[in-house]
Design a protein around this motif. Structure first.
Motif, PDB file in Angstrom:
ATOM      1  N   MET A   1     -33.354 -11.999 120.461  1.00 11.13           N
ATOM      2  CA  MET A   1     -33.233 -11.008 119.391  1.00 11.13           C
ATOM      3  C   MET A   1     -34.619 -10.464 119.042  1.00 11.13           C
ATOM      4  SD  MET A   1     -31.963 -11.534 115.446  1.00 11.13           S
ATOM      5  CE  MET A   1     -30.284 -11.958 115.907  1.00 11.13           C
ATOM      6  N   HIS A   3     -37.113  -8.693 116.364  1.00  9.02           N
ATOM      7  CA  HIS A   3     -37.264  -8.618 114.908  1.00  9.02           C
ATOM      8  C   HIS A   3     -38.085  -7.376 114.553  1.00  9.02           C
ATOM      9  CE1 HIS A   3     -35.741 -12.727 114.490  1.00  9.02           C
ATOM     10  NE2 HIS A   3     -36.484 -13.022 115.546  1.00  9.02           N
ATOM     11  N   ARG A  25     -29.148  -3.554 112.937  1.00 10.36           N
ATOM     12  CA  ARG A  25     -28.371  -4.796 112.801  1.00 10.36           C
ATOM     13  C   ARG A  25     -27.027  -4.679 113.506  1.00 10.36           C
ATOM     14  NH1 ARG A  25     -30.173  -4.736 106.575  1.00 10.36           N
ATOM     15  NH2 ARG A  25     -32.153  -5.853 106.775  1.00 10.36           N
ATOM     16  N   HIS A  29     -29.797  -6.531 116.459  1.00 11.65           N
ATOM     17  CA  HIS A  29     -31.202  -6.835 116.198  1.00 11.65           C
ATOM     18  C   HIS A  29     -31.388  -7.277 114.753  1.00 11.65           C
ATOM     19  CE1 HIS A  29     -32.243  -5.362 120.134  1.00 11.65           C
ATOM     20  NE2 HIS A  29     -31.627  -4.214 119.880  1.00 11.65           N
ATOM     21  N   ASP A  30     -32.565  -7.776 114.465  1.00 10.73           N
ATOM     22  CA  ASP A  30     -32.925  -8.239 113.132  1.00 10.73           C
ATOM     23  C   ASP A  30     -33.856  -7.199 112.511  1.00 10.73           C
ATOM     24  OD1 ASP A  30     -32.992  -9.969 111.017  1.00 10.73           O
ATOM     25  OD2 ASP A  30     -34.509 -11.295 111.886  1.00 10.73           O
ATOM     26  N   ALA A  31     -33.552  -6.751 111.300  1.00 12.12           N
ATOM     27  CA  ALA A  31     -34.356  -5.726 110.649  1.00 12.12           C
ATOM     28  C   ALA A  31     -34.843  -6.226 109.297  1.00 12.12           C
ATOM     29  CB  ALA A  31     -33.550  -4.445 110.471  1.00 12.12           C
ATOM     30  N   HIS A  32     -36.141  -6.078 109.054  1.00 12.36           N
ATOM     31  CA  HIS A  32     -36.757  -6.529 107.803  1.00 12.36           C
ATOM     32  C   HIS A  32     -37.530  -5.369 107.168  1.00 12.36           C
ATOM     33  CE1 HIS A  32     -35.896 -10.776 108.674  1.00 12.36           C
ATOM     34  NE2 HIS A  32     -36.222 -10.483 109.919  1.00 12.36           N
ATOM     35  N   LEU A  65     -41.351 -15.225 112.082  1.00  9.89           N
ATOM     36  CA  LEU A  65     -40.881 -14.313 113.111  1.00  9.89           C
ATOM     37  C   LEU A  65     -41.761 -14.350 114.350  1.00  9.89           C
ATOM     38  CD1 LEU A  65     -40.068 -11.158 110.932  1.00  9.89           C
ATOM     39  CD2 LEU A  65     -38.523 -13.019 111.589  1.00  9.89           C
TER      40      LEU A  65
END
Length: 230
Positions: A1, A3, A25, A29-32, A65
């Motif tokens: 994945m 980030h 997302r 995927h990972d979204a911040h 991360l």
């Protein structure tokens, strides 16, 4: 994945990335999205240039991360570029979205006619107020989107005038530059110089300077396809 750490430009907070984060997302995927000090829900926090760099580095470290794509829009290209160098092997890619590129010893206001911004910061008591609604015309934004930007947080002036600290050139890191064509066909000089590196790629997007509002789905697609793919 992969980030994605998403950092918006002047006046904006994490909220600016809501639609892009949703698209990322949905694709697995990972979204911040990250709000920098002094903006949005962090309004009132004193911030200089290095405060914003540390905001980004601290978020990556706090979340533990790795395989990180740092995305900086507009002003945030300056702190994102510095943070990318500092997170070391946690970094996968840097993405600058119609952004200023970090150059050692140079500030956000370096390299373009910015006397009006400096005057606005002085008149604003150390902050840069959002522009008037008319200044956002021709950027592919709806009236509602323009109103949200105009009503956003004044930007801490010191973050715009203090110099970047880059122990090595940003051109040595892997990167993608997204140029939004309604805001001009050519990247700013520092970004154009960056794109001479064989580690950087240029992609164009037929929209204005705030694609997270005007074309969030297309922006998310570019991020996924150009950066996140193995």
């Amino acid at each position: 994945m992969t980030h994605f750490v998403l950092v918006a430009g002047s006046w904006l907070g994490a909220w600016a990335w809501d639609e892009v984060a949703r698209e990322l997302r949905a694709a697995g995927h990972d979204a911040h999205p990250l709000t920098l000090s002094g903006l949005a829900e962090k309004a009132g926090v004193t911030a200089g240039q290095q405060t914003h760099v540390q905001d980004i580095v601290a978020e990556v470290e706090r979340l533990g991360l790795r395989d990180v794509v740092l995305v900086g829009h507009s002003y945030s290209g300056i702190p994102v570029g510095q943070a990318a160098e500092r997170i070391g092997d946690r970094l996968r890619h840097v993405v600058l979205v119609d952004a200023n590129a970090a150059v050692d010893g140079e500030s956000f206001l370096s390299g373009w006619p910015s006397d009006d911004v400096r005057a606005a910061i002085e008149a604003g008591g150390g902050v840069w107020p959002p522009l008037a609604a008319d200044d956002y015309a021709g950027q592919g934004l709806t009236d509602e989107q323009i109103a949200r930007i105009v009503g956003a947080t004044p930007h801490p002036g010191a973050t715009l005038t203090e110099p970047a600290v880059m122990p090595r050139p940003l051109s040595e890191l892997p990167g993608l530059y997204i140029k939004c064509l309604l805001d001009g066909n050519e990247p700013m000089p520092a970004a154009a110089e960056l794109l001479k590196s064989d580690r950087w790629e240029l992609v164009t997007l037929d929209t204005g300077h705030w694609p997270m509002f005007s074309q969030p789905r297309e922006l998310a697609r570019i991020l996924r396809e150009s950066v996140a793919s193995p």
